[in-house]
Design an enzyme around this catalytic site. Structure first.
Site, mmCIF file in Angstrom:
data_model
loop_
_atom_site.group_PDB
_atom_site.id
_atom_site.type_symbol
_atom_site.label_atom_id
_atom_site.label_comp_id
_atom_site.label_asym_id
_atom_site.label_seq_id
_atom_site.Cartn_x
_atom_site.Cartn_y
_atom_site.Cartn_z
ATOM 1 N N SER A 98 -9.637 1.207 3.673
ATOM 2 C CA SER A 98 -8.792 2.558 2.652
ATOM 3 C C SER A 98 -7.784 1.433 1.761
ATOM 4 O O SER A 98 -7.234 2.533 1.175
ATOM 5 C CB SER A 98 -8.474 3.658 3.575
ATOM 6 O OG SER A 98 -7.332 2.518 4.183
ATOM 7 N N LYS A 154 1.006 -1.592 0.033
ATOM 8 C CA LYS A 154 0.027 -0.277 0.342
ATOM 9 C C LYS A 154 0.987 1.393 -0.466
ATOM 10 O O LYS A 154 1.951 1.123 0.762
ATOM 11 C CB LYS A 154 -1.002 0.131 0.890
ATOM 12 C CG LYS A 154 -1.794 0.607 1.161
ATOM 13 C CD LYS A 154 -2.991 0.693 2.440
ATOM 14 C CE LYS A 154 -3.863 2.007 2.891
ATOM 15 N NZ LYS A 154 -4.833 1.906 3.897
ATOM 16 N N SER A 167 -9.571 -0.799 7.527
ATOM 17 C CA SER A 167 -9.135 -0.930 5.978
ATOM 18 C C SER A 167 -8.118 -1.334 5.561
ATOM 19 O O SER A 167 -8.082 -1.316 3.932
ATOM 20 C CB SER A 167 -7.658 0.379 6.356
ATOM 21 O OG SER A 167 -8.480 1.617 6.859
#
Lengths: 525, 108
Positions: A172, A77, A196
Site C-alpha cells: 500500500s 506516507k 506494504s
C-alpha cells in the site's frame, strides 16, 4: 564506476556547497509538480519544506549540519501523523484532520534536518496491495512512463491511448515508492504490515526495507495491525536505507513495543567475501502464480551467491501457504479493534446524524470508510464473535506461532539470510488489476512478503533486473531478528552485483541534480 | 454454512458499520471460506502467539507527567464542541431493531 550512496553523494554536495538545501528543495518541488500525473502525493507541504530548507542552509553556512540527513528532501506516507499537516490515510474519515503531533519517526527525521516535502498516497488505511483504493485515486508507477517500458510495450491499436496502459505501483505504500522512484525525494517512509513497503518497492525498482518488529517506533503511525505493523524505509540504494534506519531505530518510551536494547547506527561494510555466508532458498516460495521470469531471476541470484563461494541451500518453511490465511484472520481482527476509534467525536469526519451516539457513529463510519475497510471490519468482528473466537482468532494465533517457528528452525540450522522473490509478477496494468477485488488481490500479492510480518523478521527488497516488459523485478532477503546489519550487508553486496538500471524518465532532468553517478552497465538479466 | 441474518444484524450492531448490499455479505462469506483453510493445520499442543516479542519484558515508564496541557490543540480537530467539551448526541439510545432500521438487511 563505483556508485556511492546517494545520501553520501548529495550530502557531500551539500557540505561542499555545490548545491544548497534550498535549491535541492526547489528542484524536488518543481519535479513533484512536473510528475503530478503520478498522483504520488496527497499533500505537498511547500511552505514548510522551503522554510526547513532555509534553516538547513543556515546550518551548512555555519559549517554545522546536523548530520547526513540535513537538508535531504524526504516524503512520508499519509498514515503517519505530521504536526500541522493534514493526515488523511487516503480516507474520507480523516479528510481535513490536521495532526496535532509528529509521529516519532517523523520527528526523528526533522530533528536530523531532513526536509519534509509532503505526504504520499496509499490504499485507504493501508489496506491493499495496489495503492489503487484510496479516495484520492490510484498512484501510477513511474516506470509506466519510462523509455524502458515504452520500448517494450506494443500498442494494441492506434486509437488506444497509451495513457490507459499505465501500471500500478503495488501497495500500500505506492505513493512513497513512486516518489522515490521518480526522484522527487531521496527517501520516503512507508509502512509494512503484510508487505506494504516491499511490494511497491519491487514494482517501482527501489529498495524497500521492513525492519524487525520492535526496532522502530510506531508512535504516530496510524495502526492497522498492532502486532505486525512497522514503519518501512524506501530509498534508491541500500546504503541510503542504512542511513535512514540509523536515524530512526531505537527505543521510544512512547511506544512500549519497541525493544529497550541499545541500538548503534552502523555503516555498511563493502563485503567482498561472501564465502562464509549461508543463503537459504525456501522451496515453498516457489508459489503458484510465480512468473517463470522471476523464477529464473531467483535461480540466477542463487547461482550468483554460489559462484561467489557462499553456501546456498534449499530449506523448508512448511507453513508458508497458511501464512496468508492466518494474516487474513489476525489482520481483520486487529483492524476491527483499531478502526473502532473512528466515531466522529474527537477528530475526523462526523456525520450530521444526531439522534443518538450509536446512530451518529454508525452514520459517520458509513460515510467515512470505503468498501475495503468496512469489509475488513465486519470480517474481523465475525472472527471475534464468542462462537468463533477459538476457532478462528485463537486458531490463527496458533498457526502464527508455527509460522514463526519455521523461521526459527531454519535460522538455527545455520542459515544467515533467506533469498526469495518479492512479488509473483512484474507490475500489472491498472485496468487489469482492478478486475479482481481488493481482498483477492491482497491475498495473491502478499503471499511472498507476508510471513516476515508474522514472524517479525527484517526483510528487504532489492531491485534486481527489468522484466521482458521493461518493468522492475526485485528479490527479497529475509534476515534474523534485529540483524539488520548483516541483512543490509548482504543486500548491498547483491545490489552491487546486479547493477539495476536507472529509470529513464523524460520528466526528470537529471543534469539538474548534478550529483548523480549515472548507472549504465550490463544489467543482471 | 450460510451466515444467518441474525448474525449479520449482530455484526452491524457490533461494528457500527453496514454491509450496504449483497456484495458486502458475499464478501463476508468469501472471507469466512478463505479463513476456514486454517482448520487444515494441526495445532495440537501449540500455544497462541500474541506478539513476536513475547520473550521480552514490556517497557514500563515511570508514572510521571511528561506532557499534556494541549486541550486547545486537541479540540481543534473536533467538529462539535462547547467550551472544553466534545459534544455527543444523547447516549443510552440503542440502535433501532432490524425491523425499524434503515438497513438493506431488512429486506432479507
Amino acid at each position: 564506476a563505483q556508485v556511492e550512496g546517494l545520501h553520501f553523494q548529495v550530502s557531500a554536495a551539500l557540505r561542499e556547497g555545490r548545491v544548497s538545501p534550498a535549491e535541492l528543495c526547489q528542484r524536488c518541488l518543481s519535479l513533484i509538480k512536473g510528475t503530478k500525473f503520478l498522483n504520488a502525493y496527497i499533500t505537498v507541504a511547500e511552505e514548510t519544506a522551503l522554510r526547513q530548507a532555509e534553516e538547513s542552509e543556515k546550518r551548512y553556512r555555519r559549517g554545522q549540519p546536523l548530520g547526513v540527513l540535513d537538508g535531504i528532501p524526504v516524503a512520508v506516507k499519509d498514515n503517519f501523523n505530521t504536526a500541522g499537516i493534514e493526515t488523511t490515510c487516503a480516507s474520507n474519515m480523516l479528510k481535513g484532520y490536521i495532526s496535532p503531533y509528529n509521529a516519532t519517526v517523523v520527528q526523528k527525521l526533522l530533528d536530523q534536518g531532513a526536509v519534509l516535502l509532503g505526504k504520499t498516497n496509499l490504499d485507504e488505511f493501508a489496506m491493499g496491495s495496489g495503492s489503487t483504493d484510496g479516495v484520492f485515486g490510484p498512484v501510477r508507477n513511474p516506470w509506466s512512463y519510462s523509455r524502458q517500458y515504452k520500448e517494450k510495450s506494443v500498442p494494441k491499436s492506434h486509437s488506444e491511448d497509451k495513457e490507459s496502459n499505465w501500471v500500478i505501483t503495488g501497495g500500500s505504500s505506492g505513493g512513497s515508492a513512486a516518489a522515490v522512484s521518480s526522484f522527487t525525494c531521496f527517501a520516503a517512509l512507508g509502512s509494512d504490515t503484510g508487505g506494504s513497503t516491499r511490494n511497491p518497492a519491487a514494482h517501482c525498482g527501489v529498495v524497500g526495507l521492513k525492519p524487525t518488529y520492535g526496532l522502530i517506533s510506531r508512535h504516530g503511525l496510524i495502526p492497522l495491525v498492532n502486532s505486525m505493523d512497522v514503519p518501512g524505509i524506501l530509498t534508491r540504494c541500500v546504503d541510503d536505507a542504512a542511513v535512514v534506519l540509523g536515524s530512526l531505530a531505537g527505543h521510544d518510551p512512547k511506544d512500549s513495543t519497541t525493544i529497550q536494547d541499545n541500538f548503534k547506527p552502523f555503516e555498511l561494510p563493502n563485503l567482498t567475501d561472501v564465502s562464509k555466508l549461508s543463503i537459504g532458498i525456501p522451496k515453498e516460495y516457489h508459489a503458484p502464480g510465480l512468473s517463470s521470469e522471476i523464477l529464473a531471476l531467483w535461480s540466477k541470484a542463487a547461482d550468483l551467491f554460489k559462484d561467489a563461494g557462499a553456501k546456498v541451500i534449499e530449506v523448508s518453511l512448511p507453513h508458508t501457504r497458511y501464512s496468508i490465511v492466518c494474516y487474513h484472520v489476525l489482520c481483520t481482527a486487529e483492524v476491527a479493534s483499531n478502526m473502532a476509534r473512528f466515531d466522529g467525536l474527537e477528530y475526523g469526519h462526523r456525520s450530521d446524524m444526531n439522534k443518538s451516539t450509536e446512530s451518529m457513529y454508525a452514520a459517520t463510519r458509513r460515510e467515512g470508510f470505503n468498501d475495503v475497510v468496512r469489509g475488513r471490519i465486519l470480517s474481523g468482528n465475525y472472527f471475534l464473535l464468542k462462537q468463533n473466537y477459538e476457532n478462528y482468532f485463537v486458531k490463527a494465533q496458533k498457526v502464527r506461532r508455527l509460522i514463526a517457528n519455521d523461521f526459527v528452525k531454519v535460522f538455527r540450522s545455520g542459515v544467515d539470510v533467506l533469498l526469495t522473490p518479492t512479488t509473483l509478477t512484474d507490475a500489472v496494468p491498472y485496468m487489469e488489476f482492478i478486475k479482481e477485488d481488493n481482498r483477492t488481490r491482497s491475498a495473491q500479492d502478499d503471499v511472498l512478503t507476508q510471513a516476515a510480518n508474522m514472524a517479525g523478521l527484517p526483510a528487504i527488497n532489492v531491485p534486481t533486473a527489468l522484466s521482458e516488459r521493461g518493468l522492475p523485478v526485485g528479490l527479497q532477503f529475509i534476515g534474523r531478528s534485529f540483524q539488520e546489519k548483516q541483512l543490509l550487508s548482504v543486500a548491498k553486496w547483491f545490489e552491487k552485483q546486479v547493477k539495476f538500471p536507472m529509470i529513464q524518465l523524460e520528466e526528470v532532468k537529471r543534469h539538474e541534480h548534478g550529483v548523480f553517478q549515472h548507472q549504465k552497465s550490463a544489467s543482471f538479466s | 454454512p450460510q451466515v444467518t441474518v441474525e448474525v449479520l444484524d449482530h455484526l452491524e450492531h457490533l461494528a457500527l458499520v453496514d454491509f450496504r448490499d449483497w456484495e458486502g455479505v458475499e464478501r463476508l462469506q468469501k472471507a469466512i471460506q478463505f479463513a476456514d483453510q486454517l482448520h487444515e493445520v494441526n495445532t495440537d499442543g501449540v500455544e497462541p502467539m500474541d506478539s513476536v516479542l513475547e520473550d521480552r519484558c514490556l517497557y514500563l515508564r515511570e508514572d510521571d507527567v511528561t506532557e499534556g496541557n494541549c486541550t486547545k490543540e486537541l479540540l481543534k480537530n473536533a467538529k462539535e464542541k462547547v467550551e472544553e467539551y466534545f459534544v455527543a448526541p444523547p447516549g443510552n439510545i440503542p440502535l433501532p431493531k432490524l425491523e425499524e432500521r434503515d438497513t438493506f438487511l431488512q429486506g432479507s
